[in-house]
Design an enzyme around this catalytic site. Structure first.
Site, short mmCIF file in Angstrom:
data_model
loop_
_atom_site.label_atom_id
_atom_site.label_comp_id
_atom_site.label_asym_id
_atom_site.label_seq_id
_atom_site.Cartn_x
_atom_site.Cartn_y
_atom_site.Cartn_z
N ASP A 181 0.89 -1.28 0.27
CA ASP A 181 -0.27 -0.65 -0.01
C ASP A 181 0.86 1.43 -0.24
O ASP A 181 1.46 1.70 0.90
CB ASP A 181 -0.98 -0.02 1.08
N HIS A 182 1.03 2.02 -1.26
CA HIS A 182 2.04 2.65 -1.16
C HIS A 182 2.23 4.25 0.02
O HIS A 182 3.35 4.87 0.07
CB HIS A 182 2.03 3.46 -2.71
N HIS A 244 -5.34 2.75 1.22
CA HIS A 244 -5.10 3.91 1.53
C HIS A 244 -5.70 4.23 2.75
O HIS A 244 -5.08 4.53 3.97
CB HIS A 244 -4.88 4.92 0.29
C1 BG6 Z 1 -3.52 4.72 -5.98
C2 BG6 Z 1 -5.15 5.08 -6.88
O1 BG6 Z 1 -3.54 3.39 -5.85
O2 BG6 Z 1 -3.23 6.38 -5.44
C3 BG6 Z 1 -5.20 5.91 -7.50
O3 BG6 Z 1 -5.07 3.57 -7.59
C4 BG6 Z 1 -4.68 7.58 -6.80
O4 BG6 Z 1 -6.62 6.37 -8.05
C5 BG6 Z 1 -3.32 7.49 -5.95
O5 BG6 Z 1 -4.14 8.72 -7.66
C6 BG6 Z 1 -3.52 8.21 -5.40
O6 BG6 Z 1 -1.48 8.50 -4.57
P1 BG6 Z 1 -1.25 9.27 -4.36
O7 BG6 Z 1 0.17 9.23 -3.67
O8 BG6 Z 1 -0.87 10.60 -5.71
O9 BG6 Z 1 -2.10 10.02 -2.99
#
Ligand code: BG6
Length: 507
Positions: A181-182, A244
């Protein structure tokens, strides 16, 4: 610094967007920072017919997502670490080709015995890939360790998440599985843990006695970009909330772990998901608001509505916005509402956690009409303009006791000389070193789905649950304002600049 064993990284989905945009540049940054082990190789796997050289060309020399101002010498040394294996992951027999490549990547004198498999493919391939790896014995830790990283979305609903978990765990042990989960790789997200548990001033207040409500926003100004096909079957609840946003909720709400290690931290997060109070059917209608962006004109540019985007059905019900109110039924949080929202095509890109403390019990300065609503607020800004902001009340100089709220703030960009790694950089390095703390564990992924699943089912079955339109460039359907109950209580309307809130701000 932890030791990093010699190893190979196999990336399935090697020419996909995520690999090109995030993974290869992240590995390059690790290379530049001297964090790769002495013997290291990346093997890209995909159906496209590249060879090692053409894959290097596409992923390194011709990759627009590489940092600028890199010397060609550095690029060349890095490119030598990359190899490619063309194969069809749906064909079991093709995994023999991969095994051969893993056993002896050309050009690598003594092959590393350890291996990470990174599944950066559509989720429909996850089961086939784990079976394929097992079929040729690439799942076993015999001569060296084996780990598997699985990209989100992990499951489409509760049943599919359970099925996927069971399938993967029939071939790999839980401690080999890294569900990514980044958001957990973001420095500011990790700092939430430190803010809570390294500062003795917060923890005594971090409970129902002092906190009035918790608010989490993850807004994006972009639309669905070119991902209509994916987004139609995902929607914001699956795309952002189940993973997230819930990870942020877990970090805000968890009990102090016994130790700062993977097991202890992940045990506490699981308990948060297990304590989420399930919605009744009528609460799904009233406590979860979904919306979809409509076309509008922003700064003279005509923005398409969601239903006009490529790959989107004209009568689509996929939500591009969700706001919800829920409770965590445990000792610490009894009665404290949590409000979370996320959406595409909102006025600005902001992710932040806002802790609203209870107002004073006795208003000494109540003659000041502003004061009755003033509460201390702690904003943990995840992005952009990363930092922390505490709002507190002070006396306006002069006669009497007139008061106003002021900001005390810290911004990450004040830490000059400190390199802040990208989320994927940190996460890949952690997996290389066998640290699963910032990865989701199977049981807690299922527990999060358990809460989300009834909402998805209700939306599918009950056609009377509305999906509200909101013009692109606004803060979502106005109905979500009614979620927040309490006199003069409303969502925070953040600006891209952390401290500019409440004033005019450039979005
Ligand atoms: C991804 C989603 O996991 O996270 C995207 O699939 C979203 O739809 C993105 O735009 C948001 O990530 P960050 O790091 O830009 O907040």
């Amino acid at each position: 610094m932890k030791k990093t064993d010699d190893q190979i990284l196999v990336i399935f989905g090697a020419s996909g967007d995520l690999t090109q945009r995030k993974l290869i540049p992240a590995i390059f940054n690790l290379f530049i920072s001297g964090l790769l082990p002495e013997k290291y190789a990346v093997i890209g796997v995909g159906r496209t017919d590249y060879d090692d050289e053409s894959y290097r060309q596409q992923s390194v020399f011709g990759n627009p997502h590489f940092p600028k101002k890199i010397s060609s010498k550095q690029l060349e040394s890095f490119a030598k670490l990359l190899y490619y294996q063309s194969m069809d992951t749906k064909k079991l027999s093709d995994f023999k080709l991969l095994k051969k490549k893993v056993d002896a990547p050309d050009g690598l004198q003594k092959r590393p015995k350890n291996c990470i498999f990174y599944l950066s493919t559509p989720p429909s391939l996850y089961e086939a890939i784990s079976s394929g790896l097992a079929n040729v014995g690439l799942n076993h830790d015999q001569t060296g360790w084996r780990r598997i990283i699985i990209e989100k979305p992990f499951g489409y609903d509760l049943d599919s998440a359970k099925k996927l978990n069971a399938h993967v765990l029939s071939h790999f042990d839980e401690d080999q599985v890294y569900r990514i989960d980044h958001y957990l790789g973001k420095e500011t997200v990790q700092n939430m843990f430190v803010t809570r548990f390294a500062n003795s001033i917060f923890e005594p207040l971090w409970n129902r006695n002092f906190i009035h409500r918790v608010e989490i926003t993850a807004s994006e100004s972009v639309g669905i970009e070119k991902r209509g096909g994916y987004y139609e079957s995902a929607g914001a609840l699956r795309d952002m909330v189940q993973n997230h946003l819930f990870q942020l909720v877990a970090l805000v709400a968890m009990e102090p772990p016994v130790k700062a290690d993977a097991e202890s931290i992940r045990n506490e997060k699981l308990k948060v998901f297990q304590s989420l109070r399930p919605y009744t059917n009528s609460e799904i209608k009233s406590h979860v608001i979904r919306g979809q962006y409509l076309g509008s004109k922003i700064r003279n540019e005509q923005i398409l509505g969601y239903r006009d985007e490529d790959g989107v059905a004209k009568n689509s019900k996929a939500e591009t916005y969700v706001a919800m109110k829920f409770f965590i039924d445990n000792w610490r949080w009894a009665g404290v509402p949590f409000y979370i929202r996320t959406g595409k095509r909102m006025p600005t890109r902001v992710t932040e956690v806002v802790i609203h403390f209870k107002p004073n019990h006795h208003h000494l300065f109540a003659s000041d009409p502003n004061l009755s609503n003033q509460q201390n607020v702690l904003v943990l800004r995840i992005q952009p303009n990363e930092g922390i902001l505490l709002k507190f009340t002070m006396k306006i100089p002069g006669a009497g006791y007139n008061t106003d709220q002021v900001n005390m703030d810290f911004h990450y960009d004040e830490l000059s000389n400190v390199y802040v790694p990208e989320a994927y950089e940190r996460l890949i390095l952690d997996c290389m070193q066998g640290d699963a703390t910032l990865y989701a564990r199977g049981d807690s992924t299922e527990a999060a789905w358990e809460f989300i699943d009834p909402i998805l089912k209700a939306w599918e079955k009950d056609k009377s649950i509305p999906i509200y339109g909101y013009p692109a460039g606004t803060w979502g359907p106005e109905h979500s304002d009614n979620l927040i109950d309490g006199k003069n209580m409303k969502w925070r309307y953040p600006c891209s600049n952390l401290t500019n809130d409440g004033n005019y701000c450039e979005l």
